[in-house]
Write a protein that holds these residues in place. Sequence first.
Motif, short mmCIF file in Angstrom:
data_model
loop_
_atom_site.label_atom_id
_atom_site.label_comp_id
_atom_site.label_asym_id
_atom_site.label_seq_id
_atom_site.Cartn_x
_atom_site.Cartn_y
_atom_site.Cartn_z
N GLY A 1 82.10 14.01 56.84
CA GLY A 1 81.27 13.29 57.81
C GLY A 1 81.35 13.90 59.19
O GLY A 1 80.34 14.07 59.87
N LEU A 2 82.56 14.25 59.61
CA LEU A 2 82.75 14.87 60.91
C LEU A 2 81.96 16.18 61.02
O LEU A 2 81.32 16.45 62.04
CB LEU A 2 84.23 15.14 61.16
N MET A 3 82.01 16.98 59.97
CA MET A 3 81.31 18.28 59.97
C MET A 3 79.82 18.12 59.66
O MET A 3 79.09 19.10 59.56
CB MET A 3 81.96 19.21 58.95
N GLN A 4 79.39 16.89 59.46
CA GLN A 4 77.99 16.56 59.17
C GLN A 4 77.46 17.33 57.95
O GLN A 4 76.35 17.85 57.95
CB GLN A 4 77.11 16.77 60.39
N MET A 5 78.31 17.37 56.92
CA MET A 5 77.91 17.99 55.67
C MET A 5 76.72 17.22 55.10
O MET A 5 76.63 16.00 55.28
CB MET A 5 79.06 17.96 54.67
N ALA A 6 75.82 17.90 54.45
CA ALA A 6 74.68 17.23 53.81
C ALA A 6 75.21 16.14 52.87
O ALA A 6 76.12 16.38 52.08
CB ALA A 6 73.83 18.23 53.06
N PHE A 7 74.65 14.94 52.97
CA PHE A 7 75.18 13.77 52.28
C PHE A 7 75.12 13.89 50.76
O PHE A 7 76.10 13.65 50.08
CB PHE A 7 74.44 12.52 52.75
N PHE A 8 73.95 14.24 50.20
CA PHE A 8 73.82 14.26 48.74
C PHE A 8 74.68 15.32 48.08
O PHE A 8 75.32 15.04 47.05
CB PHE A 8 72.35 14.34 48.32
N PRO A 9 74.77 16.54 48.63
CA PRO A 9 75.73 17.49 48.02
C PRO A 9 77.17 16.99 48.10
O PRO A 9 77.95 17.20 47.18
CB PRO A 9 75.55 18.76 48.86
N PHE A 10 77.51 16.29 49.18
CA PHE A 10 78.85 15.69 49.30
C PHE A 10 79.08 14.69 48.17
O PHE A 10 80.11 14.72 47.50
CB PHE A 10 79.01 15.00 50.66
N VAL A 11 78.12 13.80 47.94
CA VAL A 11 78.26 12.78 46.89
C VAL A 11 78.34 13.42 45.51
O VAL A 11 79.17 13.05 44.69
CB VAL A 11 77.12 11.74 46.96
N ILE A 12 77.50 14.41 45.26
CA ILE A 12 77.49 15.08 43.95
C ILE A 12 78.82 15.80 43.71
O ILE A 12 79.43 15.67 42.64
CB ILE A 12 76.30 16.06 43.84
N ALA A 13 79.30 16.56 44.72
CA ALA A 13 80.58 17.27 44.56
C ALA A 13 81.72 16.28 44.39
O ALA A 13 82.64 16.50 43.57
CB ALA A 13 80.83 18.16 45.78
N SER A 14 81.68 15.18 45.13
CA SER A 14 82.72 14.14 44.99
C SER A 14 82.70 13.55 43.59
O SER A 14 83.76 13.39 42.97
CB SER A 14 82.50 13.02 46.01
N PHE A 15 81.52 13.22 43.10
CA PHE A 15 81.41 12.61 41.78
C PHE A 15 81.91 13.55 40.69
O PHE A 15 82.70 13.14 39.82
CB PHE A 15 79.96 12.19 41.49
N ILE A 16 81.51 14.80 40.74
CA ILE A 16 81.93 15.76 39.71
C ILE A 16 83.45 15.98 39.78
O ILE A 16 84.14 15.96 38.75
CB ILE A 16 81.16 17.09 39.83
N GLY A 17 83.99 16.18 40.98
CA GLY A 17 85.42 16.41 41.13
C GLY A 17 86.26 15.22 40.70
O GLY A 17 87.23 15.35 39.95
N ARG A 18 85.86 14.04 41.17
CA ARG A 18 86.62 12.83 40.84
C ARG A 18 86.50 12.48 39.35
O ARG A 18 87.49 12.14 38.71
CB ARG A 18 86.14 11.65 41.69
#
Length: 192
Positions: free
Chosen positions: A130-147
Amino acid sequence: MKIFQWMYDKALLWAKHRHAERYLAGLSFTESVIFPIPPDVMLAPMALAQRHKAWRFAWVTTLFSVLGGICGYLLGLWLYEPLVLPTVEYLGHQETFAKVEHWFTTYGVWVVFIAGFSPIPYKLFTVGAGLMQMAFFPFVIASFIGRASRFFLVAGLMYWGGEKMQQKLRDIVDWLGWGTVALGGILYLVYR
């Protein structure tokens, strides 16, 4: 001293509690934002105690962990200066957070996937994204796959290991527990 074996036996009992799934969801959510204990410590005994629900528990853990990650992302995006930065400074973790920022600029979205799967504190990367203003949907997708990869692996090991895994874990849990405490102490001294 068999303190971890006692805790392991208690965890298996608590894993059968009628509200255990709610507690798992709450732990998964808060661990992604602020809480230091990973949900694996609750997921594994629950998957062992109720093997027929192992995959359901993995889904619950994944979904609530990602929701907590989204909350962490929003904290980093909107409340970094008034809330997160003073907390980081109070705890003396400025250098750690600087490393996280460096990893984001170097590896991008891949660092979220790696943090989601590995024992690296995922919460640092949710807030950092969030601080680095990463694109939201790639963040959610990467989080979902990793978790999901991590929690389904844990649930799968418990499901397929069954009673043998339960007894083997009980036999070695004190070694694992004290080894983790020792490793944590060493890492603290190294990164202090």
